[in-house]
Scaffold this active site. Sequence first.
Site: not given
Length: 287
Positions: A205-206, A46, A200-203
Amino acid sequence: MKYSRLIAGTMTWGSWGKQLSNIEMEALINFCVSNRITTFDHADIYGAYTTEAEFGKALASSSIKREDIQLISKCGIQMPCENRTAKLKHYNYSKDYIICAAEDSLKHLQTDYLDLLLLHRPSPLMHAEEIAEAITILKKDGKIKAFGVSNFTPSQMDMIGLRMDIDVNQIEFSLTEHTAMYNGTLDFMHASGIKPMAWSPLGSVFKDDNEQTRRIRKQLGALMDKYNATEDQLLLAWVMKHPSQIHPVVGTTTQERLKLAVEATKINIDLEDWFFILKASQGHEVP
C-alpha cells in the site's frame, strides 16, 4: 496466548536495514516489551547471518527476563555471502543441518531455547521423516519448545504434519496479498489448529502507486475518522479481523509506528467496512 498479538520482525534491525547499534537495539527491545510486543521474529540469514548475534548481545545487556519474551527463528535457506560457502541460494533440511542451525541460533541469541523454530521455505527435496527426527531431538533436548513452517502450502503442511505437530505457519498476508484466503491455506490452518503469522502485513500500500493502492488509500481515508485510526492501523486491523487469529509480524523500528500498531489491536472493523476495504483492493465486489 503463547505469542504476543503483534510480533516484532527483526529483519531490518541489522545490516539489512537500520544498522542499529547495540545501545539502539537494546532500547528497541525494551520499548517493544514495555508495549506488550514480547515476541521477536528472527531468521538465521538476517543480516547475512549476523543479526541474531547482534540481537543476542543487546538482549544480554538488557534487564529483560528470558521467560518474559518469546524468540522465533527460521532455518533452511543457504544464501551465498561472506559468511557462507554456498555457491547459489538453495535449501538444506537434512537432520544434521536443522540441529546445527538451531544450535547456532541459540548461541547467537545467547539463550538456552527457542520458543519456536520454523522451516523458512519449503524445499522440493524435503524428507518429512528426517525433519521429524531433527525436531524430536531438539524438543527432547529442550532446545526448542515448538515447531512450525513458513511459506508452506496446505499439501506441504499436510505432508510434514503427518509426522509431527505444526504449531505455526508464517505466510505473506496483507490487503494486497491475500491469496491465502482463497487458495485453502488459511482454511487448512484454521481447521488444523495451526497458528498463522503474517509477514509484510501492510503489503504494498505504501510502496506502490497504482490503481489498486490508490483505491485502497481512498477507502481507508473514508474510514479514518470513524475509527480514529491511521491507514497503517486500519490495514493491521483488517488482517487481524480474520477468524484464524493472524499474528502480524511488524518490521518497523520506529517507536511511534510500533505504538500505533499496538493500538490497532483494539480496533474491530465492522463487517461491511471490512468488505468495503476488500472491494477497494480487488476492484470489485465479492461474487
